[in-house]
Design a protein around this motif. Sequence first.
Motif, PDB file in Angstrom:
ATOM      1  N   ASP A 173      -9.176   3.591  -0.677  1.00 22.54           N
ATOM      2  CA  ASP A 173      -8.999   2.863   0.574  1.00 22.54           C
ATOM      3  C   ASP A 173      -8.306   1.525   0.350  1.00 22.54           C
ATOM      4  N   SER A 174      -8.579   0.897  -0.790  1.00 20.67           N
ATOM      5  CA  SER A 174      -7.979  -0.402  -1.067  1.00 20.67           C
ATOM      6  C   SER A 174      -6.530  -0.282  -1.512  1.00 20.67           C
ATOM      7  N   TRP A 175      -6.291   0.498  -2.578  1.00 22.99           N
ATOM      8  CA  TRP A 175      -4.916   0.507  -3.100  1.00 22.99           C
ATOM      9  C   TRP A 175      -3.938   1.204  -2.170  1.00 22.99           C
ATOM     10  N   ALA A 176      -4.415   2.188  -1.436  1.00 22.32           N
ATOM     11  CA  ALA A 176      -3.518   2.898  -0.522  1.00 22.32           C
ATOM     12  C   ALA A 176      -3.421   2.209   0.832  1.00 22.32           C
ATOM     13  N   GLY A 177      -4.521   1.617   1.284  1.00 18.83           N
ATOM     14  CA  GLY A 177      -4.563   1.117   2.650  1.00 18.83           C
ATOM     15  C   GLY A 177      -4.303  -0.358   2.858  1.00 18.83           C
ATOM     16  N   ASP A 178      -4.500  -1.176   1.830  1.00 17.62           N
ATOM     17  CA  ASP A 178      -4.330  -2.621   2.003  1.00 17.62           C
ATOM     18  C   ASP A 178      -2.860  -3.025   1.940  1.00 17.62           C
ATOM     19  N   GLY A 185       0.807  -1.198   0.000  1.00 18.31           N
ATOM     20  CA  GLY A 185       0.000   0.000   0.000  1.00 18.31           C
ATOM     21  C   GLY A 185       0.848   1.259   0.000  1.00 18.31           C
ATOM     22  N   VAL A 186       0.178   2.393   0.113  1.00 17.54           N
ATOM     23  CA  VAL A 186       0.852   3.688   0.135  1.00 17.54           C
ATOM     24  C   VAL A 186       0.280   4.493   1.309  1.00 17.54           C
ATOM     25  N   PRO A 187       0.922   4.444   2.452  1.00 16.45           N
ATOM     26  CA  PRO A 187       0.397   5.167   3.611  1.00 16.45           C
ATOM     27  C   PRO A 187       0.288   6.665   3.331  1.00 16.45           C
ATOM     28  N   LEU A 188      -0.864   7.221   3.620  1.00 15.49           N
ATOM     29  CA  LEU A 188      -1.109   8.647   3.424  1.00 15.49           C
ATOM     30  C   LEU A 188      -1.457   9.283   4.765  1.00 15.49           C
ATOM     31  N   ALA A 189      -0.951  10.480   4.998  1.00 17.75           N
ATOM     32  CA  ALA A 189      -1.213  11.161   6.272  1.00 17.75           C
ATOM     33  C   ALA A 189      -1.251  12.660   6.048  1.00 17.75           C
TER      34      ALA A 189
END
Length: 273
Positions: A179-184, A120-124
């Motif tokens: 939510d899927s590609w970034a969070g999984d 994934g790609v954690p975003l904050a």
Amino acid sequence: MTSFVLPHEVHGDGTHKVFAVHGWFADRSAYAPVLPDLDRTAFTYALVDLRGYGEARDAAGAYTTAEAAADLVELADRLGWERFSVIGHSMGGAVAQRLAALVPHRLRRMVGVSPVPASGVPLAGEQAALFTDAAHRPENRRAIIDFTTGGRRPAAWLDRMVARSLERSDVKAFRAWLDSWAGDDFHADVEGSEVPALAVAGGLDPALSPEVMRQTWLSWYPRAELVALPFAGHYAMDECPLELIRVVEDFLRADAGQPARPAADSLAEAGEA
């Protein structure tokens, strides 16, 4: 549950079957710039629309990379493709890796073009807000595309990319896909996979850079290769279509024991320099 058939178009009649999966900002028309110059005698390409995009814009679903992989397997069965390769751009690269987890015995080769890692790609913070609000804010979509191509592309192209994105995607699905590609994080399911895997990364892309590919793709896959395209950003299909075709098709041809052409090797070295 009623099975769902991904809308698709097939090009070529070669024995090597290949799925082409688009990313977050486009439907299958993302591959339009490379379509005229693909090798249709060696390969058969199936370009698909994921749920929420293109002809599947109104399709219901969970809008996850796992669901997309299952949809591709269903389509492969309908097409009579026992074994196949897959090319995935960005979010589609995560879908490709889901296939490596789901049906590794059916996957000949896997190509990620600026692929989202299986972690994934954690975003904050502000970055998370930029991506989350992109579903409803065209200016956010434009800012993301501009940033991931190094701020070097013409304004008219950026505007066209945003317009296509808005036209070809459903807002709710677009938001759900994030939510899927970034969070999984499913990298534990693919780590050590023996499927030959090529990552193509743009030197102008600060988000999914060649260095990110070294830390993820090359770290997880024993048979992985990396080609860096120094003058491309996140959208190699638009930015350097001929170089992309050459690199990808050389890699796919190697499945039959044919060595890659020297130009591909020299390009890889140039990108690594």
